[in-house]
Design an enzyme around this catalytic site. Sequence first.
Site, PDB file in Angstrom:
ATOM      1  CB  CYS A  18      18.477  -9.537 -31.519  1.00 40.87           C
ATOM      2  SG  CYS A  18      17.944  -8.029 -32.333  1.00 40.87           S
ATOM      3  CG  HIS A  22      21.245 -11.407 -34.307  1.00 46.14           C
ATOM      4  ND1 HIS A  22      20.031 -11.590 -34.932  1.00 46.14           N
ATOM      5  CD2 HIS A  22      21.321 -10.084 -34.004  1.00 46.14           C
ATOM      6  CE1 HIS A  22      19.400 -10.438 -34.998  1.00 46.14           C
ATOM      7  NE2 HIS A  22      20.160  -9.509 -34.446  1.00 46.14           N
ATOM      8  CG  ASN A  46      18.501  -7.760 -37.312  1.00 44.71           C
ATOM      9  OD1 ASN A  46      17.871  -8.621 -36.699  1.00 44.71           O
ATOM     10  ND2 ASN A  46      19.287  -6.898 -36.700  1.00 44.71           N
TER      11      ASN A  46
END
Length: 341
Positions: A118, A260, A290
Amino acid sequence: MPLFSGRPVFVLGTGMHVPEKILTNQELEKMVETTNEWIIERTGIHTRHIAAPGELTSDLAFAAGVQAMKTAGVTVDDLDMVLVATNSPDTVFPGVAAKVQGMLGANCSGAADIQSGCTGCVYALAMGSAGIAAGLWDNVLVIGAEVLSSLIDWQDRNTCVLFGDGAGAVVLSSNEAGNLARILASDLRSDGTKHDLICFPGGLVQNPASEKTLEDNLHKVQMKGNEVFKFVNQALPGFLHESCERAGIKASEIDWWIFHQANLRIIDSVLRRLGVEPARAIVNLEKYGNTSAASVFLALHEAVAVGRLLPGQKILITSFGAGMTYGDIILEMQGEGHVQG
Ligand code: COA
């Protein structure tokens, strides 16, 4: 956090695109043993967007990229490089960036995928900025895009409630005119001893596709969620503190924190350890879940679009993910940019 030297690097525009279909927690309750209350309490997520069959990472990336270029006022002929951060490429090769460059018809541009969990979004921003600062490129389209819904085991409640699909993009440039923000500093790290915390093990060199890899469910995302949670809480606060110190900026001087968008509890606890008010965080994970390497771009774009980020404010973008990688980048807002409504 090392400050950028060389030519100044500016953000000219941002964009995003999410698939139309929304998947709610209530719908997930019918698919796996979970509850709306558990998901909200443990993650903060209410809904996520899911790609339609045949809707690819490159499609979302292209749409986000087009919007970022429009808000930036650059054309395909201006582009020197397309970087796409993704963990769910359409195919391992060719990469998504090359497909997007082809779809755009950006004929003088290079293209490369950045695969770094990520954190790929922050890596791509730092690499694009470094290329501009060094004089190699003038305009770089940086995209984070994911269709992780294709790689998730929809029977695994440990992962399927967390992720969503989407893409976000930023145009970086050496051109100061009408810019939104200036890139100040960046720091990138990894702890590869923890590579087993999040992985997609099947189908390549280590585990070539076979009936056994299918039986063992190796073609789906595997995650030790609780260990990831602990790792991030342990690694990130000290890293961010050190990073700010090296950039000569106190954590208290950062106006907005764009984390994030993995889990609201992680954002809150890292900020608490830094002595920063949770209200300083830009959060939109309740809508999108997410979205992996796309998530910080979605948060940045939405904040820009409603005029939330003001000239002179400092923004710290940070992410963490498979590897385990982590990193951050600091921007300073220059103009109000394009309030997009
Ligand atoms: N619904 C209901 N219960 C669930 C569940 C779900 N969707 N998922 C897990 N559980 C259960 C577990 O089975 C466990 O039950 P047990 O106590 O009977 O064994 C219990 O909830 C607690 O599990 P645990 O994993 O300790 O929960 P947690 O508080 O750590 O929350 C995560 C789980 C995944 C939300 C959290 O660990 C997390 O966000 N980790 C980071 C993940 C991440 O950011 N990944 C992406 C990085 S890029």
